[in-house]
Design an enzyme around this catalytic site. Structure first.
Site, PDB file in Angstrom:
ATOM      1  N   ASP A 209      41.340  -2.339  19.041  1.00 41.09           N
ATOM      2  CA  ASP A 209      42.079  -1.859  17.868  1.00 41.09           C
ATOM      3  C   ASP A 209      41.907  -2.875  16.743  1.00 41.09           C
ATOM      4  O   ASP A 209      42.874  -3.341  16.148  1.00 41.09           O
ATOM      5  CB  ASP A 209      43.559  -1.680  18.220  1.00 41.09           C
ATOM      6  CG  ASP A 209      44.328  -0.886  17.172  1.00 41.09           C
ATOM      7  OD1 ASP A 209      43.708  -0.073  16.456  1.00 41.09           O
ATOM      8  OD2 ASP A 209      45.555  -1.077  17.063  1.00 41.09           O
ATOM      9  N   ASN A 214      45.315  -6.411  12.518  1.00 39.39           N
ATOM     10  CA  ASN A 214      45.338  -7.186  13.753  1.00 39.39           C
ATOM     11  C   ASN A 214      44.509  -8.464  13.658  1.00 39.39           C
ATOM     12  O   ASN A 214      44.155  -9.060  14.676  1.00 39.39           O
ATOM     13  CB  ASN A 214      44.851  -6.335  14.927  1.00 39.39           C
ATOM     14  CG  ASN A 214      45.952  -5.433  15.472  1.00 39.39           C
ATOM     15  OD1 ASN A 214      47.133  -5.746  15.334  1.00 39.39           O
ATOM     16  ND2 ASN A 214      45.566  -4.321  16.072  1.00 39.39           N
ATOM     17  N   ASP A 227      47.386  -9.101  19.090  1.00 43.78           N
ATOM     18  CA  ASP A 227      47.668  -7.793  19.683  1.00 43.78           C
ATOM     19  C   ASP A 227      46.471  -7.182  20.417  1.00 43.78           C
ATOM     20  O   ASP A 227      45.725  -6.369  19.870  1.00 43.78           O
ATOM     21  CB  ASP A 227      48.158  -6.822  18.619  1.00 43.78           C
ATOM     22  CG  ASP A 227      48.767  -5.560  19.235  1.00 43.78           C
ATOM     23  OD1 ASP A 227      48.965  -5.542  20.462  1.00 43.78           O
ATOM     24  OD2 ASP A 227      49.050  -4.612  18.485  1.00 43.78           O
TER      25      ASP A 227
END
Length: 347
Positions: A209, A214, A227
């Site tokens: 992701d 992030n 994350d």
């Protein structure tokens, strides 16, 4: 427990409960705390009484029940530990007793140290090149061993699962269902064809992701990742394409910078460029199902009031048809920078 009951219960998870759980794990807050933005999990930043011992500030992530198994979460943690051991900057979970995953009152949580920073300036070619190098290092670690329990993003399967869930749960208005289903089915067939066209496609452990939210940036140390909750098995391009935005020329320029950095530390299979639009389409279908699955969580109707309306689903049909056209075009070819000022030729 039904998914809607899980979502409703998780939506009422309080900071007090989380602080008590941390206290039981031996992490005692000094009264300063901040609930961080996260739709999928509940994340709390806590200043600790014995701060110097634990790095000063803890970030606790309470996992949404029913989403990942313990084995999947522990694989995420093991990947983070592998990255940290290889000095790839990432927030790795702390040991809480004999495990990085702790259970308390029916909730599961992990704790990392706080890593500060701001969003990267992606309009700066040198920043993109640095991020590309970091992704190459992450993938070098990711290729050392496989995931056994995490999801695979190397076929149309995630989209098929999302489509089937939406239809089984009657999430799409009846008057739009036929048009949406027909369009999604065409997209899924095209996505699968794109993967099948690369029969020896290499897959590895990925961030999964890797959008700009992030990645945090500090002036002295550059980028670091946060994350790994969506870590998956898939092709390398899955971690690259979400860094690209804008018109076709902008995307080519950005991609050239990312790959310039990436290929200084790891080879990249240029055939994977043909997977950018299929992966984007797969994410769109998956995102609709994610929102529908979480709709009974009180936070979601407040954050996404436009979701689920007839207009939303009609717009999705239009966007997916546009993706069908995009998947039928050639992938963006990166243009090599001419000099140190990053001047690009538009071939």
């Amino acid at each position: 427990m039904k998914e809607q009951d899980i979502n409703a219960a998780f939506g009422t998870l309080t900071p007090e409960f989380m602080l008590d759980a941390l206290d039981a794990a031996g992490l005692h807050g000094d009264g300063r705390m901040l609930q961080l933005n996260s739709y999928e999990n509940r994340v709390l930043q806590v200043h600790l009484e014995d701060g110097p011992k634990f790095g000063g500030v803890a970030v606790a992530k309470f996992y949404r029940p029913g989403r990942w198994s313990d084995a999947q979460i522990l694989e995420e943690h093991a990947f983070a530990a592998d990255l940290a051991e290889a000095e790839v900057p990432v927030a790795a979970p702390w040991m809480l007793g004999d495990s990085t995953l702790r259970h308390d009152g029916g909730q599961r949580f992990a704790v990392t140290g706080r890593q500060g920073g701001r969003g990267p300036e992606l309009e700066d070619p040198k920043v993109l090149t640095w991020i590309g190098r970091l992704l190459g290092r992450l993938h070098n670690v990711g290729a050392q061993k496989p995931f056994e329990h995490r999801m695979r993003w190397a076929s149309a399967e995630p989209g098929i699962v999302a489509r089937d869930w939406l239809l089984a749960n009657e999430s799409i208005p009846l008057e739009i269902q036929a048009a949406w289903t027909s369009t999604v089915d065409q997209c899924l067939a095209t996505i699968q064809q794109a993967f099948d066209a690369i029969p020896d496609l290499q897959t590895l452990r990925l961030h999964g992701d890797c959008h700009p939210g992030n990645i945090l940036w500090t002036p002295d140390k550059g980028p670091h990742f946060v994350d790994l909750d969506d870590a998956v098995t898939g092709p390398a391009i899955q971690d690259l394409w979400m860094l690209l935005s804008g018109d076709a020329l902008s995307i080519r320029q950005q991609l050239a910078c990312v790959l310039e950095g990436y290929e200084t530390v790891r080879e990249f299979d240029r055939r994977e460029l043909a997977l950018i639009e299929p992966l984007r389409t797969l994410r769109m279908i998956h995102h609709s199902a994610w929102l529908a699955r979480r709709w009974s969580d009180p936070a979601f109707p407040l954050a996404f009031p436009w979701f689920g309306t007839p207009n939303y689903w009609n717009d999705e049909v239009v966007k997916l048809k546009e993706q069908l056209d995009a998947m039928g075009t050639s992938p963006p070819a990166p243009q090599a920078p001419v000099d140190d000022d990053y001047v690009f030729w538009d071939a």
